[in-house]
Design a protein around this motif. Structure first.
Motif, mmCIF file in Angstrom:
data_model
loop_
_atom_site.group_PDB
_atom_site.id
_atom_site.type_symbol
_atom_site.label_atom_id
_atom_site.label_comp_id
_atom_site.label_asym_id
_atom_site.label_seq_id
_atom_site.Cartn_x
_atom_site.Cartn_y
_atom_site.Cartn_z
ATOM 1 N N CYS A 147 0.866 -1.323 0.106
ATOM 2 C CA CYS A 147 -0.064 0.046 0.106
ATOM 3 C C CYS A 147 1.041 1.153 -0.127
ATOM 4 N N ILE B 271 -0.068 4.175 1.117
ATOM 5 C CA ILE B 271 -0.403 4.878 2.147
ATOM 6 C C ILE B 271 -0.047 4.286 3.432
ATOM 7 N N CYS B 272 -0.379 3.111 3.832
ATOM 8 C CA CYS B 272 -0.287 2.446 4.944
ATOM 9 C C CYS B 272 1.241 2.007 5.001
ATOM 10 N N HIS C 55 -9.062 -3.724 0.509
ATOM 11 C CA HIS C 55 -8.288 -2.423 0.984
ATOM 12 C C HIS C 55 -8.688 -1.232 -0.052
ATOM 13 N N HIS D 116 -6.935 2.753 -1.556
ATOM 14 C CA HIS D 116 -5.596 3.100 -1.355
ATOM 15 C C HIS D 116 -4.929 2.391 -2.830
HETATM 16 ZN ZN LIG Z 1 -3.578 1.414 2.895
#
Ligand SMILES: [Zn+2]
Ligand SMILES: [Zn+2]
Length: 184
Positions: A129, A131-132, A149, A152
């Protein structure tokens, strides 16, 4: 209700799941052969083809991919009789090719790298990911990223011999969701 040949969202059966490897969580890999035998005794179909990224997978090819013992590869190998039942010239040729050269052989990844959705080992391709921190999906779960998910973006990591940790810079095909990977 007999679930031996039930299918998941990618047409994968319990036999296909049983040949995947999870390197963490104290998985008792010594039970694997017994589980696979039990499934086969209950009529698990060796000829099932599940979806991957831009390709199909069989239990036989997965067993190669996850570096399983020859004993396991042997029992998930379709018999000549099973292969004979494949209909259609093209499909028969595909199976012949699979048996002759399965053989994307995955390398043993670090035992602590696993997919955050299915908890199976990440072999030589993973989707992270953007972002995460530390959220990664295997090639199979990546197919369902919009459910697992949503919202993202992901980027793909591949490891090959020469480029440990090499990051694929051509992300357009992944970002757009098209499925051209020959690995997953
Ligand atoms: Zn994420
Ligand atoms: Zn997964």
């Amino acid at each position: 209700m007999d679930l031996t040949n039930s299918r998941d969202i990618d047409n994968w059966t319990p036999l296909m799941w049983a040949v995947r490897v999870c390197g963490k969580w104290d998985t008792r890999s010594s039970y694997r052969l017994g589980i696979i035998k039990e499934l086969l005794n209950h009529g698990a179909d060796r000829m099932v083809e599940g979806e991957g990224l831009g390709r199909t997978w069989t239990a036989y090819e997965l067993a190669w991919y996850y570096n399983l013992d020859k004993e396991i590869i042997d029992i998930v190998t379709p018999t000549p009789e099973e292969l004979q039942k494949v209909s259609g010239e093209e499909h028969s040729a595909l199976w012949a090719y699979r048996i002759k050269s399965p053989k994307i052989k995955g390398r043993d990844g670090p035992s602590d790298s696993y997919c955050d959705a299915c908890l199976m080992m990440l072999n030589d391709i993973m989707h992270s990911c953007e972002i995460c921190e530390n959220f990664r999906l295997c090639f199979k779960c990546y197919r369902s990223r919009n459910m697992i998910h949503a919202g993202h973006a992901f980027y793909v990591w591949r490891e090959d011999e020469e480029y440990e940790g090499y990051m694929d810079t051509d992300l357009s095909s992944y970002a757009s969701g098209s499925e051209e990977s020959s690995i997953g």
